[in-house]
Scaffold this motif. Structure first.
Motif, PDB file in Angstrom:
ATOM      1  N   ALA A 177      -8.357  18.069 -85.721  1.00 20.46           N
ATOM      2  CA  ALA A 177      -7.404  17.385 -84.845  1.00 20.46           C
ATOM      3  C   ALA A 177      -8.071  16.237 -84.102  1.00 20.46           C
ATOM      4  O   ALA A 177      -7.484  15.157 -83.941  1.00 20.46           O
ATOM      5  N   TYR A 178      -9.313  16.446 -83.650  1.00 21.22           N
ATOM      6  CA  TYR A 178     -10.025  15.385 -82.930  1.00 21.22           C
ATOM      7  C   TYR A 178     -10.319  14.207 -83.854  1.00 21.22           C
ATOM      8  O   TYR A 178     -10.078  13.049 -83.492  1.00 21.22           O
ATOM      9  N   ILE A 179     -10.833  14.501 -85.045  1.00 26.93           N
ATOM     10  CA  ILE A 179     -11.161  13.422 -85.994  1.00 26.93           C
ATOM     11  C   ILE A 179      -9.898  12.674 -86.412  1.00 26.93           C
ATOM     12  O   ILE A 179      -9.884  11.441 -86.468  1.00 26.93           O
ATOM     13  N   TYR A 180      -8.835  13.411 -86.690  1.00 29.15           N
ATOM     14  CA  TYR A 180      -7.578  12.772 -87.097  1.00 29.15           C
ATOM     15  C   TYR A 180      -7.017  11.918 -85.969  1.00 29.15           C
ATOM     16  O   TYR A 180      -6.559  10.790 -86.191  1.00 29.15           O
ATOM     17  N   HIS A 181      -7.087  12.442 -84.754  1.00 27.92           N
ATOM     18  CA  HIS A 181      -6.571  11.714 -83.589  1.00 27.92           C
ATOM     19  C   HIS A 181      -7.333  10.422 -83.370  1.00 27.92           C
ATOM     20  O   HIS A 181      -6.745   9.358 -83.159  1.00 27.92           O
ATOM     21  N   GLN A 182      -8.646  10.493 -83.447  1.00 26.17           N
ATOM     22  CA  GLN A 182      -9.466   9.308 -83.232  1.00 26.17           C
ATOM     23  C   GLN A 182      -9.321   8.300 -84.362  1.00 26.17           C
ATOM     24  O   GLN A 182      -9.437   7.097 -84.140  1.00 26.17           O
ATOM     25  N   SER A 183      -9.062   8.776 -85.567  1.00 33.71           N
ATOM     26  CA  SER A 183      -9.014   7.892 -86.730  1.00 33.71           C
ATOM     27  C   SER A 183      -7.649   7.250 -86.949  1.00 33.71           C
ATOM     28  O   SER A 183      -7.562   6.084 -87.337  1.00 33.71           O
ATOM     29  N   PHE A 184      -6.570   8.008 -86.679  1.00 32.39           N
ATOM     30  CA  PHE A 184      -5.244   7.531 -87.062  1.00 32.39           C
ATOM     31  C   PHE A 184      -4.263   7.378 -85.907  1.00 32.39           C
ATOM     32  O   PHE A 184      -3.233   6.723 -86.074  1.00 32.39           O
ATOM     33  N   VAL A 185      -4.542   7.967 -84.760  1.00 27.53           N
ATOM     34  CA  VAL A 185      -3.596   7.912 -83.647  1.00 27.53           C
ATOM     35  C   VAL A 185      -4.025   6.922 -82.588  1.00 27.53           C
ATOM     36  O   VAL A 185      -3.245   6.069 -82.170  1.00 27.53           O
ATOM     37  N   VAL A 186      -5.286   6.995 -82.158  1.00 25.97           N
ATOM     38  CA  VAL A 186      -5.762   6.128 -81.068  1.00 25.97           C
ATOM     39  C   VAL A 186      -5.626   4.645 -81.392  1.00 25.97           C
ATOM     40  O   VAL A 186      -5.135   3.883 -80.560  1.00 25.97           O
ATOM     41  N   PRO A 187      -6.014   4.158 -82.587  1.00 27.10           N
ATOM     42  CA  PRO A 187      -5.913   2.717 -82.843  1.00 27.10           C
ATOM     43  C   PRO A 187      -4.503   2.168 -82.714  1.00 27.10           C
ATOM     44  O   PRO A 187      -4.328   1.009 -82.392  1.00 27.10           O
ATOM     45  N   GLN A 188      -3.485   2.981 -82.944  1.00 23.63           N
ATOM     46  CA  GLN A 188      -2.119   2.500 -82.861  1.00 23.63           C
ATOM     47  C   GLN A 188      -1.641   2.370 -81.422  1.00 23.63           C
ATOM     48  O   GLN A 188      -0.617   1.762 -81.158  1.00 23.63           O
ATOM     49  N   ASN A 189      -2.361   2.972 -80.481  1.00 21.88           N
ATOM     50  CA  ASN A 189      -1.933   2.938 -79.092  1.00 21.88           C
ATOM     51  C   ASN A 189      -2.849   2.092 -78.218  1.00 21.88           C
ATOM     52  O   ASN A 189      -2.777   2.158 -76.995  1.00 21.88           O
ATOM     53  N   LEU A 190      -3.752   1.331 -78.822  1.00 27.40           N
ATOM     54  CA  LEU A 190      -4.682   0.539 -78.050  1.00 27.40           C
ATOM     55  C   LEU A 190      -3.968  -0.605 -77.353  1.00 27.40           C
ATOM     56  O   LEU A 190      -3.027  -1.188 -77.878  1.00 27.40           O
ATOM     57  N   SER A 191      -4.417  -0.915 -76.147  1.00 29.60           N
ATOM     58  CA  SER A 191      -3.890  -2.049 -75.402  1.00 29.60           C
ATOM     59  C   SER A 191      -5.059  -2.721 -74.696  1.00 29.60           C
ATOM     60  O   SER A 191      -6.153  -2.158 -74.586  1.00 29.60           O
ATOM     61  N   VAL A 192      -4.825  -3.942 -74.220  1.00 29.19           N
ATOM     62  CA  VAL A 192      -5.881  -4.661 -73.501  1.00 29.19           C
ATOM     63  C   VAL A 192      -6.313  -3.869 -72.272  1.00 29.19           C
ATOM     64  O   VAL A 192      -7.508  -3.770 -71.967  1.00 29.19           O
ATOM     65  N   GLU A 193      -5.355  -3.287 -71.583  1.00 22.48           N
ATOM     66  CA  GLU A 193      -5.679  -2.515 -70.380  1.00 22.48           C
ATOM     67  C   GLU A 193      -6.566  -1.321 -70.695  1.00 22.48           C
ATOM     68  O   GLU A 193      -7.539  -1.048 -69.990  1.00 22.48           O
ATOM     69  N   MET A 194      -6.237  -0.601 -71.791  1.00 30.30           N
ATOM     70  CA  MET A 194      -7.045   0.555 -72.170  1.00 30.30           C
ATOM     71  C   MET A 194      -8.461   0.150 -72.538  1.00 30.30           C
ATOM     72  O   MET A 194      -9.439   0.814 -72.164  1.00 30.30           O
ATOM     73  N   ILE A 195      -8.598  -0.949 -73.269  1.00 28.85           N
ATOM     74  CA  ILE A 195      -9.935  -1.407 -73.675  1.00 28.85           C
ATOM     75  C   ILE A 195     -10.762  -1.795 -72.457  1.00 28.85           C
ATOM     76  O   ILE A 195     -11.941  -1.436 -72.332  1.00 28.85           O
ATOM     77  N   LEU A 196     -10.151  -2.534 -71.524  1.00 31.51           N
ATOM     78  CA  LEU A 196     -10.871  -2.947 -70.320  1.00 31.51           C
ATOM     79  C   LEU A 196     -11.249  -1.744 -69.471  1.00 31.51           C
ATOM     80  O   LEU A 196     -12.336  -1.714 -68.865  1.00 31.51           O
TER      81      LEU A 196
END
Length: 227
Positions: A177-196
């Motif tokens: 679940a962790y690997i799948y979440h980091q690989s396929f879920v997190v990139p779709q929810n990235l925003s400038v605010e989250m990165i900063l």
């Protein structure tokens, strides 16, 4: 600002629930329909129980993702300990989308279009893993116990062989679940605010000032090149 929780749906609740559903369904189907042994390491496990549990788990994953995905308590990202984060836009994964079934079902069928959450597609992958691969964590634990000639790892949970017996499949599922979440879920929810937030969380005040100055120089160079 500290990013306390990305979304509980994939981090813990759904994967853990699917393992529990798979375990219960395997027992029920095996008890009533089990005839063919599945593996020698676990004599009580049967193919009927394994197949029945797999189908039940995948269906449950699809339905549970829809129910959980509509709850802001499970989908809104938390940035502090207040309740203000409940008023949020959870992102495209949790917004219902219509899907046409015209090419799959007869034209006279009343439901030619259904509305589902995109997150339900990810849930099917978790359900597939929970039903087919994760149970092998239990088989490994069974082999480990037989190698040491013990029946259970403990007696903290009567009839279940202790906490370890309840966690063998959960550990395998947690890693996936962790690997799948980091690989396929997190990139779709990235925003400038989250990165900063992630950058500044690990920088000192002087380093943040240096970063701001450097960003200002880059922007100034960009303006000059277009002027």
């Amino acid at each position: 600002m500290l990013f306390l929780c990305l979304n509980l749906l994939y981090r813990f609740l759904l994967p853990a629930t699917l393992i529990v559903i798979n375990d219960i369904a395997a027992y029920i189907f095996g008890f009533f329909f089990g005839r063919t042994p599945l593996i020698k390491l676990s004599p009580k496990k049967t193919w009927e129980g394994f197949i029945g549990a797999s189908i039940s788990t995948i269906i449950s994953a699809f339905l549970l993702a829809n129910v959980m995905g509509r709850s802001k308590w499970l989908t809104c990202p938390r940035k502090d300990l207040t309740t203000g984060w409940l008023d949020c836009d959870p992102g495209p994964l949790f917004k219902p989308e219509p899907y046409s079934l015209s090419g799959w079902i007869p034209h006279w069928f009343p439901w030619q279009e259904i509305t589902i959450l995109p997150v339900q597609g990810h849930a099917l992958c978790l359900g597939l893993f929970a039903s087919i691969i994760a149970p092998f964590g239990g088989f490994f634990a069974s082999g480990f116990k037989r190698a040491f000639k013990i029946k259970d790892f403990g007696d903290s949970i009567p009839g279940h062989g202790g906490i370890t017996d309840r966690m063998d499949c959960q550990m395998v599922m947690a890693v996936f679940a962790y690997i799948y979440h980091q690989s396929f879920v997190v990139p779709q929810n990235l925003s400038v605010e989250m990165i900063l937030d992630q950058i500044f969380m690990n920088l000192s005040f002087d380093e943040q000032q240096a970063l701001y100055r450097r960003l200002g120089e880059i922007l100034q160079q960009g303006f000059q090149s277009h002027s």
